[in-house]
Design a protein around this motif. Structure first.
Motif, PDB file in Angstrom:
ATOM      1  N   LYS A 147      32.384  25.050  31.159  1.00 20.63           N
ATOM      2  CA  LYS A 147      31.225  24.573  30.397  1.00 20.63           C
ATOM      3  C   LYS A 147      30.556  25.727  29.643  1.00 20.63           C
ATOM      4  N   GLU A 148      30.437  26.863  30.300  1.00 17.83           N
ATOM      5  CA  GLU A 148      29.805  28.030  29.660  1.00 17.83           C
ATOM      6  C   GLU A 148      30.627  28.523  28.472  1.00 17.83           C
ATOM      7  N   LEU A 149      31.964  28.515  28.607  1.00 19.79           N
ATOM      8  CA  LEU A 149      32.816  28.953  27.505  1.00 19.79           C
ATOM      9  C   LEU A 149      32.672  28.001  26.316  1.00 19.79           C
ATOM     10  N   GLY A 150      32.536  26.711  26.603  1.00 18.02           N
ATOM     11  CA  GLY A 150      32.323  25.740  25.531  1.00 18.02           C
ATOM     12  C   GLY A 150      31.020  25.997  24.799  1.00 18.02           C
ATOM     13  N   LYS A 151      29.967  26.340  25.544  1.00 16.65           N
ATOM     14  CA  LYS A 151      28.661  26.624  24.926  1.00 16.65           C
ATOM     15  C   LYS A 151      28.721  27.898  24.082  1.00 16.65           C
ATOM     16  N   ARG A 152      29.600  28.829  24.473  1.00 11.41           N
ATOM     17  CA  ARG A 152      29.729  30.085  23.724  1.00 11.41           C
ATOM     18  C   ARG A 152      30.558  29.921  22.455  1.00 11.41           C
ATOM     19  N   GLY A 153      31.092  28.738  22.256  1.00  9.68           N
ATOM     20  CA  GLY A 153      31.839  28.483  21.035  1.00  9.68           C
ATOM     21  C   GLY A 153      33.329  28.696  21.127  1.00  9.68           C
ATOM     22  N   VAL A 154      33.865  28.875  22.333  1.00 10.43           N
ATOM     23  CA  VAL A 154      35.310  29.027  22.498  1.00 10.43           C
ATOM     24  C   VAL A 154      35.989  27.712  22.125  1.00 10.43           C
ATOM     25  N   LYS A 155      36.987  27.758  21.247  1.00 11.33           N
ATOM     26  CA  LYS A 155      37.655  26.554  20.779  1.00 11.33           C
ATOM     27  C   LYS A 155      39.065  26.383  21.339  1.00 11.33           C
ATOM     28  N   SER A 156      39.681  27.467  21.760  1.00 15.71           N
ATOM     29  CA  SER A 156      41.047  27.397  22.287  1.00 15.71           C
ATOM     30  C   SER A 156      41.098  28.074  23.656  1.00 15.71           C
ATOM     31  N   LEU A 157      41.582  27.333  24.623  1.00 15.82           N
ATOM     32  CA  LEU A 157      41.607  27.840  25.996  1.00 15.82           C
ATOM     33  C   LEU A 157      43.010  27.680  26.568  1.00 15.82           C
ATOM     34  N   LEU A 158      43.534  28.761  27.144  1.00 15.05           N
ATOM     35  CA  LEU A 158      44.826  28.715  27.827  1.00 15.05           C
ATOM     36  C   LEU A 158      44.589  28.960  29.312  1.00 15.05           C
ATOM     37  N   ALA A 159      44.741  27.916  30.108  1.00 14.96           N
ATOM     38  CA  ALA A 159      44.517  28.023  31.551  1.00 14.96           C
ATOM     39  C   ALA A 159      45.722  28.664  32.227  1.00 14.96           C
ATOM     40  N   VAL A 160      45.439  29.595  33.121  1.00 17.20           N
ATOM     41  CA  VAL A 160      46.508  30.304  33.836  1.00 17.20           C
ATOM     42  C   VAL A 160      46.235  30.217  35.336  1.00 17.20           C
ATOM     43  N   PRO A 161      46.976  29.376  36.069  1.00 20.28           N
ATOM     44  CA  PRO A 161      46.823  29.370  37.526  1.00 20.28           C
ATOM     45  C   PRO A 161      47.390  30.661  38.091  1.00 20.28           C
ATOM     46  N   VAL A 162      46.561  31.440  38.733  1.00 19.13           N
ATOM     47  CA  VAL A 162      47.001  32.744  39.221  1.00 19.13           C
ATOM     48  C   VAL A 162      46.951  32.736  40.740  1.00 19.13           C
ATOM     49  N   ARG A 163      47.965  33.327  41.364  1.00 20.81           N
ATOM     50  CA  ARG A 163      48.091  33.273  42.829  1.00 20.81           C
ATOM     51  C   ARG A 163      48.290  34.663  43.410  1.00 20.81           C
ATOM     52  N   ARG A 164      47.820  34.823  44.604  1.00 22.80           N
ATOM     53  CA  ARG A 164      48.100  36.041  45.376  1.00 22.80           C
ATOM     54  C   ARG A 164      48.284  35.618  46.803  1.00 22.80           C
ATOM     55  N   PHE A 165      49.476  35.813  47.352  1.00 24.21           N
ATOM     56  CA  PHE A 165      49.702  35.392  48.729  1.00 24.21           C
ATOM     57  C   PHE A 165      48.693  36.085  49.626  1.00 24.21           C
ATOM     58  N   LYS A 197      52.422  28.146  21.366  1.00 19.57           N
ATOM     59  CA  LYS A 197      52.326  26.697  21.205  1.00 19.57           C
ATOM     60  C   LYS A 197      50.935  26.262  20.723  1.00 19.57           C
ATOM     61  N   ILE A 198      49.979  27.183  20.774  1.00 18.12           N
ATOM     62  CA  ILE A 198      48.599  26.857  20.417  1.00 18.12           C
ATOM     63  C   ILE A 198      48.309  27.354  19.002  1.00 18.12           C
ATOM     64  N   GLU A 199      47.626  26.524  18.229  1.00 15.00           N
ATOM     65  CA  GLU A 199      47.256  26.893  16.866  1.00 15.00           C
ATOM     66  C   GLU A 199      46.340  28.124  16.890  1.00 15.00           C
ATOM     67  N   LYS A 200      46.633  29.082  16.063  1.00 12.05           N
ATOM     68  CA  LYS A 200      45.895  30.342  15.986  1.00 12.05           C
ATOM     69  C   LYS A 200      45.833  31.030  17.358  1.00 12.05           C
ATOM     70  N   PRO A 201      46.978  31.452  17.880  1.00 11.08           N
ATOM     71  CA  PRO A 201      47.019  32.076  19.210  1.00 11.08           C
ATOM     72  C   PRO A 201      46.129  33.308  19.336  1.00 11.08           C
ATOM     73  N   GLU A 202      45.843  33.977  18.210  1.00 14.30           N
ATOM     74  CA  GLU A 202      44.985  35.163  18.267  1.00 14.30           C
ATOM     75  C   GLU A 202      43.552  34.813  18.632  1.00 14.30           C
ATOM     76  N   GLU A 203      43.186  33.534  18.536  1.00 18.97           N
ATOM     77  CA  GLU A 203      41.825  33.106  18.860  1.00 18.97           C
ATOM     78  C   GLU A 203      41.720  32.472  20.255  1.00 18.97           C
ATOM     79  N   VAL A 204      42.820  32.499  20.991  1.00 19.51           N
ATOM     80  CA  VAL A 204      42.844  31.859  22.313  1.00 19.51           C
ATOM     81  C   VAL A 204      42.105  32.705  23.345  1.00 19.51           C
ATOM     82  N   HIS A 205      41.377  32.034  24.223  1.00 19.68           N
ATOM     83  CA  HIS A 205      40.728  32.675  25.370  1.00 19.68           C
ATOM     84  C   HIS A 205      41.589  32.367  26.594  1.00 19.68           C
TER      85      HIS A 205
END
Length: 295
Positions: free
Chosen positions: A118-136, A43-51
């Motif tokens: 904020k640090e990822l933004g400073k490093r020039g990351v343009k596409s971010l996919l957030a993943v809520p990860v859980r471990r009981f 769903k994200i433009e240029k998925p190969e560039e996603v962090h």
């Protein structure tokens, strides 16, 4: 979820039970997470560039360093296993793990989610996919010895940490930090592979039912006869056929069907005896002198 009630409530404390402490490394969970990530990437433009940005619920550092909670080590392993499953599908994206939802003055697990964004933004990351990860997990508790501020934490449905904290607060922070494309993987919910794997985990834990009620670690052993477990496993086959519906029992301990036919048989017997008494003048009632009283 407060679990101390298991020990404080006499009825629950005496129930045979076991605890599955975590499922972070189970294949069904890992593959389900990989599936959700794969679906969102397209769903994200240029998925190969996603962090890929894993955000886990944080805990105070003291829980890990002082109480010995393996949470941090298991979360790190969990992310590595998920990424291995993702790469197994031909997806090559960098990833980061951070911890969210810290409160109070004490130090929590780092890196923090907001700081890392904020640090990822400073490093020039343009596409971010957030993943809520859980471990009981159980925070600051030794389940084998009893309650000690024991809390379970594992949200697998949408809640305030995803809908408000991630979708609103962290998304806004990401855009302010120069990240142009933002996406978020949904919670597991009723993902079929995950639910099926949880069912398998329960079946696998059955031989240990009742072990939690034994005070001595050395004395803990299976309290469920293996034969009973094997019979249950036969019904829980690869086709996932459902167990038969419970048979309703009547007042005298028989099934409803048996009681119905018993009642019919008794009624026929009584009518037959009465007809015999009236027509022949002989029978138990005549011999006892009961029936002539009604003549």
């Amino acid at each position: 979820m407060e679990l101390r009630v298991l020990w404080e409530d006499e009825y629950l404390a005496n129930m045979q039970h076991t605890v599955i402490p975590s499922w972070y490394n189970r294949d069904g969970y890992l593959q389900s997470m990989a599936t959700l990530i794969e679906k969102e990437l397209v769903k994200i433009e240029k998925p190969e560039e996603v962090h890929i940005f894993f955000s886990a619920h944080g805990v105070p550092v003291a829980y890990v360093e002082e109480a010995g909670d393996p949470y941090k080590a298991e979360m790190e392993e969990c992310v590595q296993l998920i990424m291995a499953a993702v790469k197994g599908r031909g997806i090559r994206c960098p990833h980061t793990l951070a911890y969210q939802s810290r409160v109070g003055p004490v130090e929590w697990l780092k890196p923090y989610t907001d700081v890392t964004i904020k640090e990822l933004g400073k490093r020039g990351v343009k596409s971010l996919l957030a993943v809520p990860v859980r471990r009981f997990h159980y925070e600051n508790a030794d389940l084998l010895r009893g309650p000690n501020n024991c809390k379970g934490c594992s949200f697998v449905c949408e809640h305030i940490e995803t809908l408000e904290e991630i979708d609103m607060e962290y998304r806004e922070l990401a855009l302010e930090s120069g990240i142009k494309n933002w996406g978020r993987v949904p919670e597991l919910g009723c993902e079929p592979g995950f639910i099926s794997d949880l069912a398998d985990a329960i079946i696998e834990a059955l031989p240990y039912v009742g072990a939690m009620n034994v005070s001595s670690l050395e004395a803990r052993q299976s309290l469920v006869p293996l034969g009973s477990v094997e019979q249950l496993l036969v019904t829980y086959d690869t086709l996932r056929r459902g167990l038969p519906a419970p048979v309703a029992m009547g007042e005298w301990g028989w099934t409803k069907s048996v009681e119905t036919w018993n009642g019919r048989a008794a009624l026929v017997t009584v009518v037959t005896l009465l007809i015999l008494e009236v027509t022949s003048g002989e029978g138990v009632l005549h011999q006892l002198g009961i029936l002539p009283l009604f003549h």
